[in-house]
Design a protein around this motif. Structure first.
Motif, short mmCIF file in Angstrom:
data_model
loop_
_atom_site.label_atom_id
_atom_site.label_comp_id
_atom_site.label_asym_id
_atom_site.label_seq_id
_atom_site.Cartn_x
_atom_site.Cartn_y
_atom_site.Cartn_z
N LYS A 72 -7.34 -8.73 -3.64
CA LYS A 72 -7.41 -8.17 -2.29
C LYS A 72 -7.86 -6.71 -2.37
O LYS A 72 -7.40 -5.96 -3.23
CB LYS A 72 -6.04 -8.28 -1.61
N TRP A 74 -7.76 -3.40 -0.34
CA TRP A 74 -7.14 -2.69 0.78
C TRP A 74 -7.68 -1.27 0.86
O TRP A 74 -7.92 -0.61 -0.16
CB TRP A 74 -5.62 -2.59 0.58
N CYS A 138 6.61 -8.58 -4.99
CA CYS A 138 6.92 -8.65 -3.57
C CYS A 138 8.13 -7.76 -3.32
O CYS A 138 9.05 -7.70 -4.15
CB CYS A 138 7.21 -10.09 -3.17
N HIS A 229 3.07 -2.35 1.45
CA HIS A 229 2.28 -3.57 1.57
C HIS A 229 2.91 -4.74 0.81
O HIS A 229 2.68 -5.90 1.17
CB HIS A 229 0.84 -3.32 1.10
N SER A 230 3.72 -4.44 -0.20
CA SER A 230 4.40 -5.52 -0.91
C SER A 230 5.47 -6.17 -0.04
O SER A 230 5.93 -7.27 -0.33
CB SER A 230 5.03 -5.01 -2.22
N VAL A 232 4.78 -6.84 3.05
CA VAL A 232 3.98 -7.63 3.99
C VAL A 232 3.49 -8.92 3.33
O VAL A 232 3.46 -9.98 3.95
CB VAL A 232 2.76 -6.81 4.48
N MET A 233 3.11 -8.82 2.07
CA MET A 233 2.53 -9.96 1.35
C MET A 233 2.80 -9.80 -0.13
O MET A 233 3.09 -8.70 -0.62
CB MET A 233 1.02 -10.03 1.58
N SER A 234 2.69 -10.89 -0.87
CA SER A 234 2.76 -10.82 -2.33
C SER A 234 1.52 -10.12 -2.85
O SER A 234 0.40 -10.40 -2.42
CB SER A 234 2.86 -12.23 -2.92
N ASP A 239 -5.39 -6.80 -7.42
CA ASP A 239 -5.45 -6.26 -6.07
C ASP A 239 -5.69 -4.75 -6.16
O ASP A 239 -5.16 -4.08 -7.07
CB ASP A 239 -4.15 -6.52 -5.30
#
Length: 273
Positions: A72, A74, A138, A229-230, A232-234, A239
């Motif tokens: 990902k 970001w 996470c 952000h961890s 919010v999502m794994s 990333d």
């Protein structure tokens, strides 16, 4: 410092201040840079001097992106208060994050390819410090972020400002053109926790410093960005978080852009259309 890198033909390298060796020579189990990310986060990369191979001078290496494929991507907008003020924007109370597609990413040297002028004729370039994840995680506490981060990169981020100005909902499109994220040549892996606050980030166009600021002046420092952000999502190895710019500069074909991050290094690319 240790470094993880790849050549343009895909060979994985492990380096230190004195040069590089093939990553698999240092540890046969590590065939790709991706394989080494968890060990980079854990601080257990093999030592370059233990590899049964001659060091390669980085001057003789053609570097590609450090990872064959990032995860990902970001970005964080308005992360320096001075930059938000320059844009007449209010200080965000939470990280103003957005995502970019993998197709936007290109390696050191670019080039940065501007879209046709009828599509956008107002592109800016922005130097940023990027954080690359090394472990799946996470809900990471800020104090534990060093244990999940593999290392750091200088990056150049681009924005089609004229598209964004038409409507703030067009942010994703304004950030997503091919080559609108240029990553540095080597992932910097600190052997001890790095005091990021001391580092200066500079946007340089045609050898002139267009903007600069210290990481200490970020509204949301890198550890907070990762932790936030961890939740919010794994997050997964590979990333990338581009942590915001001290300032953007308009670019045109024929320009030359450089992102300089103190201690981490530089990445540069020419601008073409």
């Amino acid at each position: 410092m240790q470094y993880l890198a790849r050549t343009t033909d895909g060979r994985a390298l492990l380096g230190d201040e004195d040069g590089y060796v093939p990553l698999s020579a240092a540890d046969p189990a590590l065939e790709r840079v991706q394989d080494a990310l968890p060990r980079a986060a854990a601080g257990t990369l093999p030592a370059v001097e233990d590899a049964p191979a001659d060091r390669i001078d980085p001057e003789h290496v053609q570097f590609g992106p450090p990872l064959e494929r990032f995860g990902k991507l970001w970005g964080i907008g308005l992360n320096y208060e001075e930059h938000a003020g320059d844009l007449d924007e209010q200080r965000p109370e939470e990280p103003a994050s957005f995502m970019k597609p993998n197709t936007a990413l290109t390696g050191p040297g670019g080039p940065i390819r501007l879209p046709p002028a009828e599509r956008t004729d107002g592109v800016t370039a922005e130097a940023e410090l990027a954080v690359v994840m090394g472990r799946e995680c996470c809900d990471v506490d800020e104090a534990a972020v060093d244990d999940v981060v593999a290392g750091y990169l200088p990056v150049i981020d681009m924005t089609a400002e004229d598209i964004l100005e038409r409507n703030p909902r067009f942010l994703t499109r304004s950030k997503s053109f091919d080559s609108f994220l240029v990553v540095g040549p080597a992932l910097v892996v600190p052997e001890e926790p790095l005091d990021l606050e001391e580092l200066t980030v500079r946007t340089i166009v045609n050898d002139s410093v267009a903007a600069e600021n210290e990481v200490r002046n970020m509204l949301f420092p890198p550890a907070e960005i990762v932790s936030f952000h961890s939740s919010v999502m794994s997050l997964q190895p590979g990333d990338l978080f581009s942590t915001g710019t001290p300032g953007a500069e308009p670019i045109e074909p024929g320009d030359h852009v450089r992102a300089s991050v103190e201690t981490i290094g530089d990445v540069e690319a020419p601008v073409v259309r």
